[in-house]
Design a protein around this motif. Structure first.
Motif, mmCIF file in Angstrom:
data_model
loop_
_atom_site.group_PDB
_atom_site.id
_atom_site.type_symbol
_atom_site.label_atom_id
_atom_site.label_comp_id
_atom_site.label_asym_id
_atom_site.label_seq_id
_atom_site.Cartn_x
_atom_site.Cartn_y
_atom_site.Cartn_z
ATOM 1 N N GLU A 201 42.865 42.137 37.296
ATOM 2 C CA GLU A 201 43.731 40.958 37.628
ATOM 3 C C GLU A 201 44.720 41.107 38.722
ATOM 4 O OE1 GLU A 201 41.156 40.071 33.930
ATOM 5 O OE2 GLU A 201 42.574 41.518 34.797
ATOM 6 N N TYR A 202 45.419 41.810 38.295
ATOM 7 C CA TYR A 202 46.678 42.375 39.086
ATOM 8 C C TYR A 202 46.296 42.785 40.648
ATOM 9 C CZ TYR A 202 51.210 44.160 40.250
ATOM 10 O OH TYR A 202 52.473 44.716 40.999
ATOM 11 N N ALA A 203 45.243 43.736 40.638
ATOM 12 C CA ALA A 203 44.744 44.027 42.001
ATOM 13 C C ALA A 203 44.219 43.009 42.822
ATOM 14 C CB ALA A 203 43.664 45.175 41.388
ATOM 15 N N ASP A 204 43.321 41.932 42.043
ATOM 16 C CA ASP A 204 43.203 40.685 42.834
ATOM 17 C C ASP A 204 44.293 40.022 43.332
ATOM 18 O OD1 ASP A 204 40.393 41.613 41.952
ATOM 19 O OD2 ASP A 204 40.117 40.120 40.328
ATOM 20 N N ALA A 205 45.323 39.557 42.426
ATOM 21 C CA ALA A 205 46.470 39.016 42.905
ATOM 22 C C ALA A 205 47.170 39.654 44.167
ATOM 23 C CB ALA A 205 47.479 38.713 41.725
ATOM 24 N N VAL A 206 46.902 40.987 44.175
ATOM 25 C CA VAL A 206 47.804 41.701 45.101
ATOM 26 C C VAL A 206 46.664 41.486 46.442
ATOM 27 C CG1 VAL A 206 48.356 43.997 46.135
ATOM 28 C CG2 VAL A 206 48.665 43.593 43.911
ATOM 29 N N ALA A 207 45.490 41.629 46.254
ATOM 30 C CA ALA A 207 44.577 41.483 47.398
ATOM 31 C C ALA A 207 44.580 40.067 47.948
ATOM 32 C CB ALA A 207 43.232 41.601 46.888
ATOM 33 N N ARG A 208 44.985 38.942 47.127
ATOM 34 C CA ARG A 208 45.158 37.822 47.548
ATOM 35 C C ARG A 208 46.572 37.585 48.355
ATOM 36 N NH1 ARG A 208 47.007 32.297 44.141
ATOM 37 N NH2 ARG A 208 47.749 31.098 45.844
ATOM 38 N N VAL A 209 47.631 38.113 47.901
ATOM 39 C CA VAL A 209 48.782 37.941 48.747
ATOM 40 C C VAL A 209 48.584 38.897 50.024
ATOM 41 C CG1 VAL A 209 50.291 39.859 47.736
ATOM 42 C CG2 VAL A 209 51.335 38.031 48.470
ATOM 43 N N ASP A 210 47.878 39.820 50.077
ATOM 44 C CA ASP A 210 47.715 40.681 51.156
ATOM 45 C C ASP A 210 47.012 39.645 52.303
ATOM 46 O OD1 ASP A 210 47.764 42.767 53.021
ATOM 47 O OD2 ASP A 210 45.913 43.857 52.021
ATOM 48 N N ARG A 211 45.768 39.090 51.884
ATOM 49 C CA ARG A 211 45.103 38.312 52.735
ATOM 50 C C ARG A 211 46.063 37.116 53.472
ATOM 51 N NH1 ARG A 211 41.402 38.185 48.624
ATOM 52 N NH2 ARG A 211 42.219 36.159 47.934
ATOM 53 N N GLU A 212 46.617 36.456 52.597
ATOM 54 C CA GLU A 212 47.511 35.293 52.883
ATOM 55 C C GLU A 212 49.058 35.859 53.896
ATOM 56 O OE1 GLU A 212 46.499 32.554 49.080
ATOM 57 O OE2 GLU A 212 48.662 33.272 49.291
ATOM 58 N N LEU A 213 49.381 37.056 53.316
ATOM 59 C CA LEU A 213 50.684 37.347 54.148
ATOM 60 C C LEU A 213 50.190 37.846 55.599
ATOM 61 C CD1 LEU A 213 53.495 38.134 54.703
ATOM 62 C CD2 LEU A 213 52.962 40.458 53.459
ATOM 63 N N THR A 214 48.940 38.674 55.544
ATOM 64 C CA THR A 214 48.276 39.126 56.985
ATOM 65 C C THR A 214 47.938 37.711 57.719
ATOM 66 O OG1 THR A 214 47.435 40.833 55.780
ATOM 67 C CG2 THR A 214 46.337 40.286 57.959
ATOM 68 N N ALA A 215 47.626 36.647 57.261
ATOM 69 C CA ALA A 215 47.060 35.416 58.066
ATOM 70 C C ALA A 215 48.475 34.865 58.657
ATOM 71 C CB ALA A 215 46.571 34.299 57.123
ATOM 72 N N LEU A 216 49.584 34.909 57.974
ATOM 73 C CA LEU A 216 50.932 34.645 58.233
ATOM 74 C C LEU A 216 51.425 35.411 59.455
ATOM 75 C CD1 LEU A 216 53.556 32.894 58.258
ATOM 76 C CD2 LEU A 216 54.407 34.639 56.512
ATOM 77 N N LEU A 217 51.091 36.644 59.321
ATOM 78 C CA LEU A 217 51.750 37.669 60.351
ATOM 79 C C LEU A 217 50.769 37.500 61.829
ATOM 80 C CD1 LEU A 217 52.090 40.801 58.523
ATOM 81 C CD2 LEU A 217 53.823 39.280 58.872
ATOM 82 N N HIS A 218 49.725 37.082 61.642
ATOM 83 C CA HIS A 218 48.742 36.722 62.735
ATOM 84 C C HIS A 218 49.216 35.440 63.566
ATOM 85 C CE1 HIS A 218 46.435 40.070 62.362
ATOM 86 N NE2 HIS A 218 45.489 39.881 61.305
#
Length: 527
Positions: A201-218
């Motif tokens: 569950e923690y790894a999934d949350a990290v993966a989620r924030v990774d996706r959403e932050l990456t989208a912001l950076l783009h």
């Protein structure tokens, strides 16, 4: 000593042993913080020299990913992207590694020992000047997207807009295009508390924030925008934070965008430098109370890109840092000449003072153990009982060692990092206290079969716990003073209130059973 006197001694010790740790533990959260004044704050007025300011970024974003430790951050594609365009540094958050205290430190550049923010429960404003206040004073629009209101509670004048969002939404997509925005997702921290940092569950949350932050950076243009990504703490494998363990008290801080130098190698940073770095890159004055002296502020000149930021501006900011250091040095020399103007020496002197204040209690602990041994020896001589002094001391020592070992073995540490959730911690410690004290009491009885010796040794344990509980506020202050103690001592009142409560509860039952024994015998004779 007669059996009846042993019983009364145990009951008196238990009355104190129940009342003192419970009172101190129950009031501890309210006694942790001093938001109104802090400790040893050195305010320094700062103004950026006229016409020396840099070109400000079009949009600036500070991302605080709650609960993201540096080891988990290294797995994120967004962190790799930020490192590719800027720089990332392993960042020590200090003790306590708790959310509200670290929010305060990120915002002010002042460490937890001196902000007075030492826990999560105090909702009052913080006295220290924040980078948010400085941005507002400079006419910038400052927005927040968070699941919590804590940033606004700490700095009520620092924000032009504040959205409290549901955890299911994409915080990064909701970030408005203001001059400065704080994006504060909490779902990584929630997964850490509920499931632990080693969980899927923690790894999934990290993966989620990774996706959403990456989208912001783009969506941003790092040629004209600024992004700083950091966190407040990590999590233990079982869930929990607050201590100084490597994966908990270290996070990742990345700077990228306008004004940031590209450095591919991972460096090191203190969390106290994050706020000042944001001020530097935005052309703002430094926060008035930021840590200066025995600091890491020189890393600012590695973060800043001299090809973008004007030389006059960087020279002005270097001079400002030196001015802060001189002001702090002068204050330290006035408060404690022996410190020679050094924060490190000032800290060391105050820690020595705390240790000296605890010395009488160490002597009192020794007195309790000596008294326990003497009573055992007197009983042995007068009542021809088996010698019990060494057994009693061994029982006390074994009880303390096993209690510590059980806490560390079952929860991972003897500090706040073992507390994943308040209710769960209370339940665990109550069960631990009842089970281990009952088992130890039965073991004592099976080995000795001496009622008075059992009550004497339980009374000694109770008295030792009371002395340790009293030592905490006397040595550290009723309202926790300066500096913050090591994590185990910081944690002790919470643990003691529950563990010693159960120890004394079992001891009262033992005293009651032994005290009622003559009445049961008389009842049997009458029957």
């Amino acid at each position: 000593m007669t059996e009846r006197r042993c019983m009364w001694l145990l009951l008196v010790c238990c009355a104190l042993g129940l009342a003192v740790p419970w009172l101190l533990g129950l009031t501890y959260s309210a006694r942790l913080s001093s938001h109104a004044s802090g400790f040893y704050a050195v305010p320094v007025a700062d103004v950026v020299a006229a016409n020396a300011g840099p070109r400000r970024p079009r949009h600036s974003v500070l991302v605080v990913i709650d609960g993201l430790g540096h080891e988990a951050a290294r797995t994120m594609g967004a962190i790799a992207l930020l490192r590719e365009h800027g720089q990332c540094r392993k960042t020590a958050v200090g003790v306590p590694s708790m959310s509200r205290p670290v929010y305060a430190t990120i915002s002010t550049g002042l460490e937890q020992d001196r902000t007075g923010a030492r826990g999560n429960d105090d909702e009052s404003p913080l006295f220290a000047e924040s980078v948010w206040d400085l941005a507002r004073a400079a006419g910038l629009s400052v927005a927040v997207v968070s699941e919590l209101t804590w940033w606004q509670e700490l700095f009520p004048r620092g924000f032009t807009s504040y959205e409290v969002a549901d955890p299911e939404v994409d915080y990064f997509a909701r970030a408005p295009a203001t001059d400065l925005v704080l994006v504060h997702p909490l779902y990584v921290d929630e997964a850490g508390h509920e499931h632990g940092a080693a969980s899927r569950e923690y790894a999934d949350a990290v993966a989620r924030v990774d996706r959403e932050l990456t989208a912001l950076l783009h969506r941003l243009d790092l040629a004209q925008d600024l992004v700083i990504v950091t966190a407040d703490h990590g999590h233990s494998p079982r869930g929990g934070h607050g201590g100084a363990q490597e994966p908990i008290a270290n996070v990742m801080t990345c700077h990228a965008g306008l004004g940031v130098r590209h450095l591919p190698d991972h460096g090191h940073l203190r969390i106290t430098t994050v706020g000042p770095s944001l001020a530097l890159l935005l052309g703002l004055p430094f926060p008035a109370h930021m840590r200066a002296g025995d600091d890491e502020l020189d890393v600012l000149w590695d973060i800043a890109d001299p090809a973008v930021l004007p030389a006059d501006y960087l020279a002005d900011r270097r001079a400002a840092v030196e001015r802060f250091r001189r002001a702090n040095e002068a204050a330290l020399r006035e408060w404690l000449p022996a410190s020679d103007g050094s924060w490190d020496r000032f800290y060391a002197a105050h820690r020595r003072s705390q240790l000296l204040a605890a010395v009488p209690f160490a002597a009192l602990l020794g007195f309790v153990l000596v008294a326990q041994a003497l009573v055992h020896r007197r009983r042995a001589r007068r009542d021809h009982a088996r010698p019990g002094a060494l057994f009693g001391l061994g029982f006390v020592a074994l009880f303390a060692v096993v209690t510590y070992a059980l806490q560390v073995g079952l929860r991972g540490s003897f500090d706040l990092s073992s507390v994943a959730g308040r209710g769960e911690f209370i339940g665990f410690t109550v069960v631990l206290g009842l089970a281990w004290t009952t088992l130890a009491t039965l073991g004592h009885w099976l080995l000795r079969s001496d009622r008075c010796a059992l009550m004497l040794d339980l009374a000694a344990l109770s008295a030792l716990g009371t002395v340790l509980s009293l030592a905490h506020p006397v040595a550290l202050g009723w309202r926790l003073g300066f500096p913050v103690p090591p994590p185990a001592i910081y944690f002790f009142p919470y643990f003691a209130a529950l563990m010693l409560g159960m120890l004394n509860a079992v001891a009262v039952v033992v005293a009651a059973l032994i005290g009622l024994r003559p009445y049961r015998r008389r009842s049997d004779m009458l029957a």
